[in-house]
Enzyme design. Structure first.
Site, mmCIF file in Angstrom:
data_model
loop_
_atom_site.group_PDB
_atom_site.id
_atom_site.type_symbol
_atom_site.label_atom_id
_atom_site.label_comp_id
_atom_site.label_asym_id
_atom_site.label_seq_id
_atom_site.Cartn_x
_atom_site.Cartn_y
_atom_site.Cartn_z
ATOM 1 N N GLU A 47 1.143 -1.000 -0.052
ATOM 2 C CA GLU A 47 0.199 -0.318 -0.347
ATOM 3 C C GLU A 47 1.023 1.016 -0.261
ATOM 4 O OE1 GLU A 47 -1.180 0.388 4.441
ATOM 5 O OE2 GLU A 47 -3.566 1.686 3.333
ATOM 6 N N LYS A 127 -9.655 2.158 -1.483
ATOM 7 C CA LYS A 127 -9.661 1.762 -0.509
ATOM 8 C C LYS A 127 -10.916 2.255 0.384
ATOM 9 C CE LYS A 127 -7.236 1.174 4.072
ATOM 10 N NZ LYS A 127 -5.839 2.115 4.852
ATOM 11 N N CYS A 172 -4.985 -2.288 2.824
ATOM 12 C CA CYS A 172 -4.438 -3.167 4.131
ATOM 13 C C CYS A 172 -5.985 -3.247 5.191
ATOM 14 C CB CYS A 172 -3.815 -1.604 4.964
ATOM 15 S SG CYS A 172 -3.086 -1.813 6.166
HETATM 16 N N1 CDT Z 1 -3.122 1.859 6.489
HETATM 17 C C1 CDT Z 1 -3.619 0.823 7.163
HETATM 18 O O1 CDT Z 1 -5.031 0.487 7.062
HETATM 19 N N2 CDT Z 1 -3.755 1.183 8.678
HETATM 20 C C2 CDT Z 1 -3.974 -0.089 9.355
HETATM 21 C C3 CDT Z 1 -4.257 0.200 11.235
HETATM 22 C C4 CDT Z 1 -4.532 1.131 11.335
HETATM 23 S S1 CDT Z 1 -4.263 1.576 12.918
HETATM 24 C C5 CDT Z 1 -5.648 3.071 13.113
HETATM 25 C C6 CDT Z 1 -4.457 -1.812 9.616
HETATM 26 O O2 CDT Z 1 -5.619 -2.363 9.295
HETATM 27 O O3 CDT Z 1 -3.220 -2.130 9.032
#
Ligand code: CDT
Length: 314
Positions: A47, A127, A172
């Site tokens: 990502e 996303k 993500c």
């Molecule tokens: N980039 C991303 O989506 N990260 C999230 C963590 C967010 S913590 C506030 C994840 O779900 O890994």
């Protein structure tokens, strides 16, 4: 004849705030060469693979903020990656911050694309499940301002037929939400590609941070198994500008088994030889959707957003 696809996750170690796109692309090209030498024909990159994870910072100046987004794809900095893909005959999945003019407005998305073995963009996803906050949270060492810097994706969860495989994309945080996986599986996706930046030092709950790797792998294994799909999850990881992010890039089979897993917090290539027909075994037995699903009982999934004990809540 079984359909096989040797695929790779090209994990990236940290990208500093000052690192250029050109430098990131050079790192990706080196891993693309390595993956191709191992026989891979398809690669998943992380990502927001072209920059540092900028949503950790409060950036008020619009011009400064806009520097983190791509207005064209491929642009001159990224074109060498597309050219190398065509030369080596490999396809790839790439995540980046997108700035676009749509419906008469400037809009910003956290985006991933699928590029085929001729270097042609075949699919795009934006996303849907944006984590974090719109407003800076006082007292935090690192912010997570995805809701400030991106709007929710508006392309749904498309499946793209590419390289003799039905490919879907998540990004993500999407991996933690079963709804996206299911919408892809209902379109007969065979592979789900996902890049991530997952910090393990700023939830405010040490016990949650300690389980960050476990919850990541758990989400990928359950997503793959419950939906009978291969999945490839690729990290950007390590200590990036003082923020610690998990590695553990994985390739998971429709059985839920982890077939390949990264070992470092640096640039690293892992590969797996995927039998794309493996999903069929599960889709004809436990997860024969047409035989066993009961959509008439699932209305709340689309009608209700938050959990509520009140049966009359909308
Ligand atoms: N980039 C991303 O989506 N990260 C999230 C963590 C967010 S913590 C506030 C994840 O779900 O890994």
């Amino acid at each position: 004849m079984t359909r096989r696809l040797i695929a790779a996750a090209a994990q990236m170690g940290p990208i500093s705030r000052s690192e250029t796109r050109e430098s990131c692309v050079r790192r990706m090209i080196e891993m693309m060469r390595e993956a191709a030498a191992k026989g891979a024909r398809f690669i998943v990159f992380p990502e927001l693979a072209l920059t540092s994870f900028f949503p950790r910072w409060i950036i008020d100046d619009q011009a400064e903020r806009d520097q983190w987004y791509e207005e064209q794809m491929p642009n001159p900095a990224v074109k060498p990656l597309f050219d190398m893909a065509a030369k080596l005959g490999v396809g790839f999945n790439l995540g980046y911050a997108e700035k676009t003019q749509e419906d008469g407005a400037t809009r910003y998305f956290n985006t991933a694309i699928l590029v085929d073995a001729n270097g042609k963009i075949c699919g795009k996803y934006r996303k849907v499940h944006l984590p974090g906050h719109k407003e800076p949270q006082p007292g935090r060492r690192h912010q997570h301002l995805e809701k400030r810097y991106f709007e929710q994706g508006n392309l749904g969860f498309p499946v793209t037929p590419m390289m003799d495989c039905r490919m879907g994309m998540l990004i993500c945080n999407d991996r933690r939400w079963p709804e996206g996986w299911r919408v892809l599986a209902l379109q007969a996706a065979e592979l789900v590609c996902l890049g991530y930046n997952t910090p393990n030092d700023h939830s405010g709950f040490p016990e949650v941070d300690a389980l960050a790797d476990f919850h990541h792998v758990l989400s990928m294994q359950s997503g793959s198994y419950l939906n009978s799909v291969w999945s490839i999850a690729t990290a950007k990881c390590g200590n990036e500008e003082g923020s610690s992010m998990i590695g553990n890039s994985v390739i998971v089979a429709p059985s839920g088994e982890v077939i390949a897993q990264s070992q470092t917090l640096e640039d690293e290539v892992i590969c797996a030889d995927m039998d794309l027909d493996m999903a069929t075994q599960y889709r004809q037995t436990f997860f024969d959707f047409a035989r066993h699903r009961a959509p008439e009982c699932y209305g709340l999934i689309t009608h209700r957003k938050g959990a509520s004990p009140d049966p009359d809540d909308s």
